[in-house]
Design an enzyme around this catalytic site. Structure first.
Site, PDB file in Angstrom:
ATOM      1  N   CYS A  18       0.773  -1.227   0.196  1.00 18.83           N
ATOM      2  CA  CYS A  18       0.080  -0.068  -0.430  1.00 18.83           C
ATOM      3  C   CYS A  18       0.894   1.418   0.298  1.00 18.83           C
ATOM      4  O   CYS A  18       0.728   1.957  -0.280  1.00 18.83           O
ATOM      5  CB  CYS A  18      -0.623  -0.024   1.428  1.00 18.83           C
TER       6      CYS A  18
ATOM      7  N   ARG B 227      -3.527   5.177   4.355  1.00 22.23           N
ATOM      8  CA  ARG B 227      -4.259   4.415   3.157  1.00 22.23           C
ATOM      9  C   ARG B 227      -4.748   2.944   3.800  1.00 22.23           C
ATOM     10  O   ARG B 227      -5.738   2.526   2.835  1.00 22.23           O
ATOM     11  CB  ARG B 227      -3.115   4.101   2.332  1.00 22.23           C
TER      12      ARG B 227
ATOM     13  N   TRP C 235      -0.740  -3.867   2.391  1.00 20.65           N
ATOM     14  CA  TRP C 235      -2.507  -3.949   2.867  1.00 20.65           C
ATOM     15  C   TRP C 235      -2.236  -5.442   2.335  1.00 20.65           C
ATOM     16  O   TRP C 235      -2.185  -5.199   0.681  1.00 20.65           O
ATOM     17  CB  TRP C 235      -2.905  -3.418   2.450  1.00 20.65           C
TER      18      TRP C 235
ATOM     19  N   ASN D 174       4.883  -2.528  -4.546  1.00 25.31           N
ATOM     20  CA  ASN D 174       3.401  -1.908  -4.271  1.00 25.31           C
ATOM     21  C   ASN D 174       3.088  -2.517  -6.124  1.00 25.31           C
ATOM     22  O   ASN D 174       2.863  -2.494  -6.717  1.00 25.31           O
ATOM     23  CB  ASN D 174       2.376  -0.309  -4.402  1.00 25.31           C
ATOM     24  N   GLY D 175       1.594  -3.038  -6.203  1.00 26.47           N
ATOM     25  CA  GLY D 175       1.346  -3.361  -7.101  1.00 26.47           C
ATOM     26  C   GLY D 175       1.289  -5.025  -7.390  1.00 26.47           C
ATOM     27  O   GLY D 175       0.397  -6.019  -5.720  1.00 26.47           O
TER      28      GLY D 175
ATOM     29  N   GLU E 173     -25.018   5.654  -1.682  1.00 28.30           N
ATOM     30  CA  GLU E 173     -23.704   5.974  -1.192  1.00 28.30           C
ATOM     31  C   GLU E 173     -24.027   5.603   0.322  1.00 28.30           C
ATOM     32  O   GLU E 173     -22.773   5.381   1.569  1.00 28.30           O
ATOM     33  CB  GLU E 173     -23.340   7.477  -1.876  1.00 28.30           C
TER      34      GLU E 173
ATOM     35  N   LYS F 258     -21.271   3.752   3.143  1.00 29.45           N
ATOM     36  CA  LYS F 258     -20.397   4.223   3.906  1.00 29.45           C
ATOM     37  C   LYS F 258     -20.580   3.164   5.849  1.00 29.45           C
ATOM     38  O   LYS F 258     -19.907   3.611   6.392  1.00 29.45           O
ATOM     39  CB  LYS F 258     -21.135   6.032   4.200  1.00 29.45           C
TER      40      LYS F 258
ATOM     41  N   GLU G  38     -18.811   0.536   4.971  1.00 29.26           N
ATOM     42  CA  GLU G  38     -17.504   0.315   5.464  1.00 29.26           C
ATOM     43  C   GLU G  38     -16.981   0.728   6.467  1.00 29.26           C
ATOM     44  O   GLU G  38     -15.752  -0.185   7.053  1.00 29.26           O
ATOM     45  CB  GLU G  38     -16.826   1.515   4.622  1.00 29.26           C
TER      46      GLU G  38
ATOM     47  N   HIS H  66     -40.895  -5.767  -4.562  1.00 31.42           N
ATOM     48  CA  HIS H  66     -40.624  -6.643  -5.702  1.00 31.42           C
ATOM     49  C   HIS H  66     -39.299  -7.605  -5.518  1.00 31.42           C
ATOM     50  O   HIS H  66     -38.742  -8.332  -6.123  1.00 31.42           O
ATOM     51  CB  HIS H  66     -39.758  -5.854  -6.930  1.00 31.42           C
TER      52      HIS H  66
ATOM     53  N   LYS I 127      -7.115   3.643   0.880  1.00 30.50           N
ATOM     54  CA  LYS I 127      -8.011   4.734   1.050  1.00 30.50           C
ATOM     55  C   LYS I 127      -7.264   4.413  -1.429  1.00 30.50           C
ATOM     56  O   LYS I 127      -8.633   4.526  -1.472  1.00 30.50           O
ATOM     57  CB  LYS I 127      -6.981   5.437   1.480  1.00 30.50           C
TER      58      LYS I 127
END
Length: 610
Positions: free
Chosen positions: A2, A27, A75, A100-101, A483, A487, A490, A506, A605
């Site tokens: 990260c 992050r 991460w 990273n990656g 949203e 939130k 999260e 429905h 992040k």
């Protein structure tokens, strides 16, 4: 992934690296580590699971020092969170790397390396990189050449920092598909995945391009481009301040950033409105030509940015009368979309480094979509450089993993786009003036919404034992409900779903009972009466309703229905204002649940891997 920090200096770099990691904690990460070459030219490493504070204690216990080093917050992608999987990774006490990656062909490389006698101590894809560098370093004693050879063997995305006992005065770095910057000092140089990590030591930065490899020593920086030619990259002065990441009077970054939204929106609007008109030039020097030719819009985004794009679709169709599609970037990449002529591709990302969004934009361009615009919060990001046009949101650094001010700033930027496209079709000058007036009034309206904070804090106590929540909205407020649900899940870890209120009957109505609260957004618009009917469906089945209602909506509280009234807001900007109480509710519920608000579990992040 990260966070990456690296340094080569005449002084001890351990405090610099440690402070850099602290500044990257926003992050999200699960472990941290550091490696240095000490005064005896020996490679020393400390790694810990958990927070940077644990690494700091480990550094104190071992007395680690050195004038060249690399550090990382991880991460987990490949391999569970553990000390063995934490970075830096080392090969035979000679080379250390941070990464990273994701390396897509790591399994193939691992098999080959095991045949050569390399032993693996982690479950990560990163470890193949350090073994491959060692393999080439044994053939050629130059670290830079060994790294360059290794990069040719890698498939995937990476930003790298590499040090070696064989070349203890050089720090090698490279980037491909993952951000990396070089910090310039006096007799010392640095690398980091984010400018914020290096603000205590420098304000001067070089933003590396795709395929760049850089060799840093105390007195020199040499950059090689993707063709292996030495190249000069521009040096940029950062305007960010050292204390930009401080919480100030607030308990958490997230709460601070919620209360920063009036300022963020004011700054996003600054210089982009002249009288009662939005300036075309806000979108770039070639914006007028592109906007004149635009016949449809395709929005690419992930997560919270996707919800901003969904909101903008309602505006684009109702205000600008222009067709709009909104695609989740990670899905768009693997579809076979039909290319429509004169489509403006709008890519949304807070960081500008979201791997799926960047890849989706590149794919759109490859397919033949003609124009591109990025709406982003980071000027020198990969997404901005990849786009024809750009509009910066100016929200300032957002530290909390759960996006707040970046989301509302994106909505404002998108409404500016709606206006400039709309006046090329059916938007009258009178209506444009009205929309501009709404935007100018928006910071004050959000200030009013923030005054609900105490009432929402009290309300949140009723969610202490709740496990499931439904969010409802109609029309343009459905993405706002999406949203709100995101939130809550999260940062409080409560399962939350969102639905268009008309969809209740429905299927979702089966979930309604006394233990599943229903949260609704009730603006005073043309769909209000239909929403009220949907709310009665919930009440009739014993559901507990929590409604954030416009004062003019005349929604009255009653048994099983609590109402928090908001000041009347004109329709177009109402979704932005109604976002605020949902952010505050998520925050206060998370406090009650005792979760890590700013760094929720399992989340990062800036998602720079696929």
């Amino acid at each position: 992934m990260c966070g990456i920090v690296g340094a080569v200096a005449q002084r001890d770099v351990v405090p610099i690296l440690l402070e850099g990691l602290r500044r990257l904690e926003y992050r999200g990460y699960d472990s941290a580590g550091m490696a240095v070459v000490d005064s005896e030219a020996t490679l020393q490493r400390v790694r810990r699971t958990g927070k940077v504070a644990k690494l700091e204690q480990g550094l104190l216990d071992t007395g680690l020092t050195g004038s060249i080093g690399i550090a990382h917050t991880r991460w987990a992608t490949h391999g569970k969170p553990s000390e063995a999987n934490a970075h830096p990774h080392i090969c035979r006490q000679k080379i250390a790397i941070v990464h990273n990656g994701i390396i897509e062909n790591y399994e193939e490389l691992k098999v080959r390396q095991q045949e050569l006698g390399f032993e693996f101590t982690s479950q990560t894809d990163t470890e193949v990189i350090v073994h491959q560098i060692y393999h080439y370093l044994e053939k050629d004693s130059d670290l830079l050449i060994a790294v360059k050879h290794t990069l040719k063997d890698l498939k995937g995305a990476y930003s790298l920092g590499v040090i070696s006992t064989q070349d203890p005065n050089y720090l090698i770095a490279a980037r491909q598909g993952s951000p990396l910057v070089v910090g310039i000092g006096i007799g010392e140089h640095f690398i980091a995945s984010d400018v914020a990590a290096l603000l205590p030591v420098t304000q001067r930065f070089i933003f590396l391009e795709e395929g760049d490899v850089v060799e840093l020593s105390r007195g020199r920086i040499r950059i090689y481009d993707i063709t292996d030619q030495v190249i000069d990259r521009p040096i940029r002065e950062s305007e960010l301040q050292v204390d930009v990441a401080e919480k100030g009077q607030f308990r958490h970054y997230m709460l601070k950033e919620i209360f920063e939204q009036p300022r963020a929106i004011s700054e996003t609007l600054e210089g982009r409105i002249n009288g009662h008109q939005v300036l075309d030039e806000s979108f770039g020097v070639d914006a007028k030509e592109v906007l004149n030719q635009t016949q449809s819009v395709l929005i690419l985004a992930c997560g919270t940015s996707y919800h901003a794009g969904m909101t903008a679709r309602y505006w684009l169709e109702s205000i600008a009368h222009i067709p709009c599609q909104v695609e989740i970037a990670s899905e768009f990449r693997y579809r076979s979309p039909v290319v429509t002529p004169n489509t403006l591709v709008v890519a949304l990302s807070q960081s500008g480094e979201t791997a799926d969004t960047i890849a989706a934009l590149k794919e759109a361009k490859r397919l033949g979509f003609r124009f591109s615009l990025s709406i982003c919060n980071v000027l020198e990001s990969s997404l901005v450089r990849e786009s024809d046009l750009a509009l910066m949101t100016r929200a300032g650094p957002e530290i909390g993993v759960a996006s707040t001010k970046a989301f509302t700033a994106q909505l404002v930027a998108l409404l500016l786009l709606v206006i400039v496209l709309g006046r090329r079709r059916q938007l009258t000058s009178e209506k444009e003036a009205n929309l501009v007036s709404q935007l100018i009034a928006l910071p004050a309206n959000i200030e009013q919404a923030l005054q609900l904070n105490s009432a929402i804090q009290t309300l949140s106590e009723q969610f202490a034992e709740i496990r499931n929540v439904l969010f409802l909205g109609r029309g343009v407020h459905y993405p706002i409900a999406m949203e709100g649900a995101l939130k809550l899940k999260e940062i409080s870890y409560i399962h939350a779903e969102s639905y268009p209120a008309g969809e209740l009957k429905h299927g979702p109505l089966a979930l309604v009972d006394t233990d599943t609260p229903v949260i609704a957004v009730a603006p005073n618009d043309q769909l209000l009466e239909k929403l009220k009917s949907n709310l009665q469906e919930v009440r009739a089945r014993g559901g507990q309703l929590y409604i954030f209602a416009d004062h003019g909506a005349q929604v009255s509280p009653g048994p099983g229905m609590q109402v928090l009234e908001m000041l009347p807001i004109e329709n177009e900007t109402a979704p932005i204002v109604h976002t605020i109480p949902l952010q505050l509710l998520a925050y206060h519920v998370a406090i009650i649940k005792g979760t890590d608000v700013d760094q929720p579990r399992n989340l990062a992040k800036s998602v720079t891997v696929e």
